[in-house]
Design an enzyme around this catalytic site. Structure first.
Site, PDB file in Angstrom:
ATOM      1  N   GLY A  44       0.815  -1.218   0.000  1.00 28.82           N
ATOM      2  CA  GLY A  44       0.000   0.000   0.000  1.00 28.82           C
ATOM      3  C   GLY A  44       0.843   1.261   0.000  1.00 28.82           C
ATOM      4  O   GLY A  44       0.351   2.350  -0.277  1.00 28.82           O
ATOM      5  N   ARG A  58       6.084 -12.991   0.966  1.00 31.56           N
ATOM      6  CA  ARG A  58       5.686 -13.171   2.361  1.00 31.56           C
ATOM      7  C   ARG A  58       4.819 -14.409   2.500  1.00 31.56           C
ATOM      8  O   ARG A  58       4.284 -14.902   1.493  1.00 31.56           O
ATOM      9  CB  ARG A  58       4.870 -11.941   2.799  1.00 31.56           C
ATOM     10  CG  ARG A  58       5.595 -10.632   2.589  1.00 31.56           C
ATOM     11  CD  ARG A  58       4.647  -9.526   2.148  1.00 31.56           C
ATOM     12  NE  ARG A  58       5.396  -8.336   1.723  1.00 31.56           N
ATOM     13  CZ  ARG A  58       5.819  -7.380   2.535  1.00 31.56           C
ATOM     14  NH1 ARG A  58       5.543  -7.444   3.818  1.00 31.56           N
ATOM     15  NH2 ARG A  58       6.498  -6.358   2.074  1.00 31.56           N
ATOM     16  N   ASP A  94       1.788 -11.257   6.918  1.00 35.68           N
ATOM     17  CA  ASP A  94       2.265 -10.433   5.795  1.00 35.68           C
ATOM     18  C   ASP A  94       3.615  -9.803   6.113  1.00 35.68           C
ATOM     19  O   ASP A  94       4.223  -9.174   5.241  1.00 35.68           O
ATOM     20  CB  ASP A  94       1.249  -9.337   5.456  1.00 35.68           C
ATOM     21  CG  ASP A  94       0.874  -8.503   6.672  1.00 35.68           C
ATOM     22  OD1 ASP A  94       0.413  -9.077   7.662  1.00 35.68           O
ATOM     23  OD2 ASP A  94       1.071  -7.270   6.630  1.00 35.68           O
ATOM     24  N   ASN A  95       4.077  -9.956   7.337  1.00 37.52           N
ATOM     25  CA  ASN A  95       5.367  -9.383   7.717  1.00 37.52           C
ATOM     26  C   ASN A  95       6.413 -10.463   7.952  1.00 37.52           C
ATOM     27  O   ASN A  95       7.416 -10.226   8.628  1.00 37.52           O
ATOM     28  CB  ASN A  95       5.211  -8.522   8.966  1.00 37.52           C
ATOM     29  CG  ASN A  95       4.402  -7.265   8.697  1.00 37.52           C
ATOM     30  OD1 ASN A  95       4.306  -6.817   7.554  1.00 37.52           O
ATOM     31  ND2 ASN A  95       3.808  -6.699   9.732  1.00 37.52           N
TER      32      ASN A  95
END
Ligand code: AMP
Ligand code: MG
Length: 491
Positions: free
Chosen positions: A90, A181, A250-251
């Site tokens: 994003g 990821r 996602d990290n």
């Protein structure tokens, strides 16, 4: 002095559903904060060229260099346990990939480069504070020897970003061995797009695990490899007192690199329940929970890969469970092996875990500083007179004395020359880590006074974390009031 990237953009060549083509958005008045010269060299880039107005324009997203194919990647993710089917880049734009001097493919990404189709309600921007924090901490992790994304550059944009208050904006140029990821796999798996999961897995294998290609079950071997790398990574975090702070799926990078430095922190006083993130109300991502969370995240990866593991669903689940079963032994070996090294023990004995856990329990009860305790043990291993540096770290110094007696009895049983032992311990017990109160002071100087000298100094100090240097004394000290600093999500 020419700025030339030899791009080869393999991720951009994947099918359209993997990403959105999007150019960075221009900024008001780009100005350079820092270029990482050593990393630029590794990447085959001329650091001086990056520092010219032409280079700064690229680093700020004002101009797109030749050969770049800028994209924002699609991904999903479990955030604090709740699944969001579409997150994506994003506020990060991948310029492209270069093959570095050692032959390794590296992503070059601008973080904070403006809105993308995945921005939702966000502005696509980054504030300068989190950019400086990520620069310092990711480079410190690299110097500590922990797998991590890197910081190639930071530039100020001259624009304001609006958070709780208006803050100066900045762009970080992040370098990673990839930005794939766990959430990238989840994105396609939850859509039921098995072809895309396979395409992604094949891409990830080519980049990160080419050795599995000849094997009879390459996807199982790939999953096992990711499980082991993540287990070892989290063990490394624990051994240096690092708290990631936002271990959403996602990290978590498939490559085994630490990624997405937001509300991360190094512990001062040892407390396994330490939470820094202001938004982690349940303590989900507390220091001591990190292995369990990594395992949970890997289970989400295994689920996403099920259709590739076997034709029969039950067989696939069995294979996934076996692969996840690799986590505990890999973590325990890395963690216990690391603790032994931190204590100066070379032989493996059954009682080592109890000895190290006893020290950690005393440190927690006595609020001893994590980094200083282990660092001072290096000298204390040679000569008990150095106990004088350790005892004041413990609220009740006699708690240290009792443990030290048992430790010395064990050391005496291993015939290693004292200086050799001390030097080996110094190579695993850092003198200096990026402490939060020091990072906060660096950010304050930069934002309030436009003074980047403290940033430069801290960055230089963190480059040699295993050396005692008198000029770094301020960065080595714990915060005076031992307060817990909350760190805020870098949004
Ligand atoms: P993070 O907390 O940085 O891992 O981000 C979680 C998700 O929110 C990712 O999809 C980010 O791209 C997105 N995101 C975070 N900050 C922003 C922002 N300022 N503008 C747009 N998207 C953002
Ligand atoms: Mg993220």
């Amino acid at each position: 002095m020419t700025l030339r990237f030899s791009f080869d953009n393999s991720y951009a060549r994947l099918p359209a559903g993997f990403h959105a083509r999007v150019k960075p958005t221009d900024v008001a008045a780009p100005s350079l904060i820092k270029v990482n010269h050593a990393l630029a060299h590794e990447l085959g880039l001329d650091p001086a060229a990056l520092e010219t107005p032409e280079g700064v324009a690229v680093l700020a997203g004002r101009s797109v260099p030749e050969g770049a194919d800028p994209i924002a990647a699609a991904y999903a993710g479990h955030q604090f346990g709740h699944f969001t089917p579409q997150l994506g880049d994003g506020r990060a734009i991948l310029l492209g990939e270069v093959v570095d001097r050692t032959g390794q493919r590296r992503d070059i990404q601008l973080k904070g480069a403006g809105p993308t189709p995945f921005s939702r309600r966000g502005d696509g921007r980054a504030a300068m504070g989190p950019v400086l924090r990520e620069y310092l901490v990711s480079e410190a992790m690299a110097a500590l020897g922990v797998p991590t994304t890197r910081a190639l550059a930071a530039v100020a944009t001259g624009d304001l970003v609006h958070r709780e208050t208006a803050l100066p904006g900045a762009v970080l140029t992040r370098v990673a061995s990839s930005h794939i990821r766990i959430g990238t796999f989840q994105y396609f798996a939850t859509r039921g797009d098995v072809d895309a999961v396979k395409t992604l897995a094949d891409h990830a294998i080519a980049r990160h695990a080419p050795e599995v290609l000849g094997q009879p079950e390459p996807y199982r071997a790939f999953l096992e490899g990711v499980v082991v790398k993540q287990a070892e990574l989290v063990a490394r975090w624990l051994l240096i007192g690092f708290i990631h702070g936002v271990m959403n799926t996602d990290n978590m990078s498939i490559s085994g690199e630490t990624i997405d430095y937001g509300p991360c922190a190094f512990m001062d006083a040892y407390d396994p329940a330490t939470v820094f993130s202001s938004i982690d109300h349940q303590g989900r991502y507390a220091y001591a929970n990190q292995p369990e969370i990594a395992h949970w995240n890997l289970a989400r990866l295994a689920e996403s890969l099920l259709p590739l593991l076997a034709v029969d669903q039950d067989d696939a689940v069995t294979i996934a469970k076996q692969a996840l079963g690799r986590f505990a032994p890999a973590f325990n070996a890395a963690y216990l092996g690391g603790l032994r090294a931190k204590l100066g023990l070379q032989q493996e004995r059954a009682e080592d875990l109890a000895l190290s856990q006893d020290l950690l329990a005393r440190m927690a009860a006595q609020k001893a500083d994590f980094t200083l305790t282990f660092r001072h043990l290096c000298d204390a291993a040679v000569d008990p007179s150095h106990d004088a540096k350790l005892r004041p770290l413990f609220a009740d110094p006699s708690s240290y004395d009792a443990w030290a007696a048992a430790w010395r009895a064990r050391l005496a049983d291993e015939p290693v020359p004292a200086e050799m032992r001390r030097d080996a311990m110094r190579r695993v017990n850092p003198a200096i880590v990026p402490r939060n109160h020091r990072i906060e002071a660096v950010i304050e100087a930069a934002i309030e006074r436009g003074d980047f000298a403290p940033f430069e100094e801290m960055n230089a100090a963190l480059a040699t974390p295993y050396e005692d240097r008198p000029e770094n004394a301020d960065d080595m000290q714990p915060p005076p009031d031992r307060g817990v600093y909350q760190t805020f999500c870098g949004t």
